[in-house]
Design a protein around this motif. Structure first.
Motif, PDB file in Angstrom:
ATOM      1  N   SER A  16      45.265  25.297  39.320  1.00  0.00           N
ATOM      2  CA  SER A  16      43.970  24.995  38.730  1.00  0.00           C
ATOM      3  C   SER A  16      44.210  24.485  37.317  1.00  0.00           C
ATOM      4  O   SER A  16      44.842  25.173  36.502  1.00  0.00           O
ATOM      5  N   VAL A  17      43.727  23.275  37.039  1.00  0.00           N
ATOM      6  CA  VAL A  17      43.997  22.643  35.747  1.00  0.00           C
ATOM      7  C   VAL A  17      42.705  22.110  35.136  1.00  0.00           C
ATOM      8  O   VAL A  17      41.776  21.702  35.841  1.00  0.00           O
ATOM      9  N   GLU A  27      36.334  21.917  25.757  1.00  0.00           N
ATOM     10  CA  GLU A  27      35.631  22.910  26.564  1.00  0.00           C
ATOM     11  C   GLU A  27      36.605  23.651  27.469  1.00  0.00           C
ATOM     12  O   GLU A  27      37.667  23.134  27.813  1.00  0.00           O
ATOM     13  N   PRO A  28      36.267  24.878  27.881  1.00  0.00           N
ATOM     14  CA  PRO A  28      37.141  25.620  28.788  1.00  0.00           C
ATOM     15  C   PRO A  28      37.111  25.042  30.198  1.00  0.00           C
ATOM     16  O   PRO A  28      36.221  24.279  30.558  1.00  0.00           O
ATOM     17  N   ARG A  29      38.099  25.389  30.971  1.00  0.00           N
ATOM     18  CA  ARG A  29      38.133  24.991  32.382  1.00  0.00           C
ATOM     19  C   ARG A  29      37.029  25.725  33.121  1.00  0.00           C
ATOM     20  O   ARG A  29      36.951  26.949  33.092  1.00  0.00           O
ATOM     21  N   ARG A  30      36.152  24.976  33.803  1.00  0.00           N
ATOM     22  CA  ARG A  30      35.053  25.586  34.558  1.00  0.00           C
ATOM     23  C   ARG A  30      35.485  26.023  35.942  1.00  0.00           C
ATOM     24  O   ARG A  30      34.782  26.782  36.610  1.00  0.00           O
ATOM     25  N   ASP A  31      36.612  25.529  36.417  1.00  0.00           N
ATOM     26  CA  ASP A  31      37.150  25.958  37.707  1.00  0.00           C
ATOM     27  C   ASP A  31      37.830  27.319  37.563  1.00  0.00           C
ATOM     28  O   ASP A  31      38.449  27.622  36.535  1.00  0.00           O
ATOM     29  N   ALA A  32      37.722  28.132  38.603  1.00  0.00           N
ATOM     30  CA  ALA A  32      38.417  29.412  38.661  1.00  0.00           C
ATOM     31  C   ALA A  32      39.207  29.480  39.964  1.00  0.00           C
ATOM     32  O   ALA A  32      38.795  28.909  40.987  1.00  0.00           O
ATOM     33  N   LEU A  33      40.326  30.171  39.924  1.00  0.00           N
ATOM     34  CA  LEU A  33      41.202  30.315  41.091  1.00  0.00           C
ATOM     35  C   LEU A  33      41.631  31.765  41.202  1.00  0.00           C
ATOM     36  O   LEU A  33      42.007  32.388  40.201  1.00  0.00           O
ATOM     37  N   ALA A  49      40.409  31.984  46.758  1.00  0.00           N
ATOM     38  CA  ALA A  49      39.037  31.658  46.346  1.00  0.00           C
ATOM     39  C   ALA A  49      39.067  30.626  45.231  1.00  0.00           C
ATOM     40  O   ALA A  49      39.820  30.767  44.267  1.00  0.00           O
ATOM     41  N   VAL A  50      38.229  29.602  45.370  1.00  0.00           N
ATOM     42  CA  VAL A  50      38.107  28.521  44.385  1.00  0.00           C
ATOM     43  C   VAL A  50      36.638  28.429  43.995  1.00  0.00           C
ATOM     44  O   VAL A  50      35.772  28.344  44.871  1.00  0.00           O
ATOM     45  N   ALA A  51      36.345  28.452  42.708  1.00  0.00           N
ATOM     46  CA  ALA A  51      34.967  28.349  42.251  1.00  0.00           C
ATOM     47  C   ALA A  51      34.880  27.346  41.107  1.00  0.00           C
ATOM     48  O   ALA A  51      35.828  27.174  40.347  1.00  0.00           O
TER      49      ALA A  51
END
Length: 282
Positions: A16-17, A27-33, A49-51
Motif C-alpha cells: 500500500s503506497v 496529505e496522508p495515505r487514505r488507503d489502508a491495508l 483487507a483493503v480500504a
C-alpha cells in the motif's frame, strides 16, 4: 506498507503506497491495508483487507484503518464457522454472515463519526476483503466488500475482471457451485451489470451494494485484490495490464521489493493511492 508470506499452496504479496497527488499536497495515505492469519497449520484462515477513505473528506484515512481492524476482529471471533463454511463451499452461509459482519462494521463507523461530530457520509471508506484458507486441499477463495476497487484474476496470461455484481437478495443454496459465471476480460464491462443504468450520483461506500464472490482457484492463477487507485489504470490502460501480466505471470512470484516496484508502475493521469494484494497459486 509491505507484506509477504506463504501459506500452503498460496504465496501472498501485498503493498500500500501513497499516491503522487497526496504526496504533492502533503496529505496522508487514505488507503489502508491489513493482512492477518487466524489459527495455525492447515486450519488457518488468512484475511486480507483493503480500504480507501472517502475522497476530499478530512480524517478518512482513520475510517479506512478502523474498518479493516473491525472486520478483522469479527472474522477472528467467527473463524471456526467461517473456516468450515469456506471448506464446505457453503455459499449461502458465507453471503449472509459476511454481509452482516460488514454491515456491523459500518454501523460502528457511523457511531464513530457521530462521536467526532462528523456526518457519516463524510467519514466513511470503501472496503474489500479476501478470505484464504491455508489448507492445500481447499482452493476456494472468497471475496466480499463494498465500494470502489477491483478484483482480477490472471489466468493463462490474460487478466479477467471478476468484479461481482450486486449480491442477490436471496443467496443461492449451499449446493450451488462456488462460481458458475464466466468472468469478463479486463478490458470489457461486467456483463452482469452492463445493462444497469448509471446512478445519478456515486453512492457513498456505506450505501453501495454489498458484493460477494466465491471462486475456485487453479494452479498457476494469480488473484489480485486492489483499491481503486490501481483498478482504474488496470482497466483503462492496456499497457499497464500487459506489463503486470508479464511481471506477475511468471512461474515464481516476485520478491517483496520487486512487487512493490511493480505496484508503483507509473501511468500518466493516475496519481491516487495504490493498494494491491496478489495471491499466487502453486
Amino acid at each position: 506498507m509491505l507484506e509477504g508470506a506463504r501459506y500452503g499452496t498460496l504465496t501472498l504479496r501485498a503493498a500500500s503506497v501513497r499516491g503522487g497527488s497526496a504526496r504533492y499536497r502533503g496529505e496522508p495515505r487514505r488507503d489502508a491495508l491489513l493482512v492477518t492469519r487466524f489459527g495455525t497449520g492447515d486450519s488457518a484462515l488468512v484475511l486480507a483487507a483493503v480500504a480507501s477513505g472517502q475522497r476530499a473528506a478530512p480524517g478518512t484515512h482513520r475510517a479506512a484503518r478502523e474498518l479493516c481492524e473491525w472486520i478483522a476482529e469479527a472474522v477472528g471471533r467467527n473463524r471456526a464457522r467461517l473456516t468450515e463454511d469456506v471448506h464446505t463451499a457453503n455459499r449461502g452461509a458465507l453471503v449472509s454472515g459476511l454481509h452482516r459482519l460488514t454491515d456491523r462494521a459500518y454501523g460502528r463507523l457511523r457511531a464513530d463519526a457521530a462521536g467526532r461530530g462528523l456526518a457519516p457520509a463524510d467519514y466513511t471508506a470503501s472496503v474489500r476483503c479476501l478470505l484464504l484458507p491455508a489448507h492445500p486441499a481447499c482452493r476456494t477463495r472468497v471475496f466480499f466488500g463494498t465500494g470502489d476497487g477491483g478484483l482480477f484474476r490472471l489466468r493463462d496470461g490474460v487478466w479477467q475482471d471478476l468484479e461481482p455484481a450486486e449480491t442477490e437478495p436471496e443467496p443461492a443454496p449451499a449446493s450451488t457451485p462456488a462460481s458458475a459465471s464466466t468472468p469478463a476480460p479486463v478490458s470489457a464491462p461486467d456483463p452482469a451489470s452492463a445493462s444497469a443504468p448509471a446512478p445519478a450520483s456515486a453512492p457513498t461506500p456505506a450505501s453501495a451494494p454489498f458484493r460477494f464472490r466465491a471462486s475456485v482457484a487453479r494452479p498457476g492463477d494469480t488473484l489480485l485484490l486492489c483499491s481503486a487507485g490501481l483498478a482504474a489504470p488496470l482497466r483503462g490502460e492496456a499497457a499497464l495490464a500487459d506489463h503486470l501480466a508479464e511481471r506477475w505471470g511468471a512461474a515464481e512470484p516476485p520478491g517483496l521489493s520487486a512487487f512493490l516496484a511493480d505496484a508503483q508502475t507509473g501511468v500518466k493521469g493516475y496519481a491516487a493511492d495504490r493498494t494491491a494484494v496478489a495471491v499466487w497459486e502453486a
